[in-house]
Design a protein around this motif. Sequence first.
Motif, short mmCIF file in Angstrom:
data_model
loop_
_atom_site.label_atom_id
_atom_site.label_comp_id
_atom_site.label_asym_id
_atom_site.label_seq_id
_atom_site.Cartn_x
_atom_site.Cartn_y
_atom_site.Cartn_z
N ASP A 30 -1.07 91.96 11.39
CA ASP A 30 -0.98 93.29 10.79
C ASP A 30 -0.17 94.27 11.65
OD1 ASP A 30 -2.78 93.73 12.84
OD2 ASP A 30 -4.44 94.25 11.54
N THR A 31 0.63 93.75 12.59
CA THR A 31 1.40 94.62 13.48
C THR A 31 2.82 94.09 13.64
OG1 THR A 31 -0.63 95.07 14.71
CG2 THR A 31 1.42 95.78 15.72
N ARG A 40 1.77 99.44 12.48
CA ARG A 40 0.54 98.78 12.02
C ARG A 40 0.45 98.89 10.51
NH1 ARG A 40 -5.14 98.37 13.72
NH2 ARG A 40 -5.82 96.75 12.30
#
Length: 87
Positions: A30-31, A40
């Motif tokens: 997720d980054t 993010r």
Amino acid sequence: MKNSAIFPLLFIFGNAFADVSGVANVTDGDTLVIEDLKIRLSGIDAPESRQTCQRDDVEWLCGAESAKMLRAILVASTLSVKARRPI
């Protein structure tokens, strides 16, 4: 022709009010990092890159798998991020 990927909800860390476009480097599920900006993905809670999980009593590298899947989505894509507010 390059593909473009758009993620509508992003949190940007660092100098967050600058729009940025480029090839994203995935750090975990997720980054992302684009041009030294850590981004993010909002609304996604993916495992951390070194996190392990249990499935049917077997430990597996779920963090590495989530990063791999995000990389697959973004392959050969240019990502454009418009900053909405500083974080």
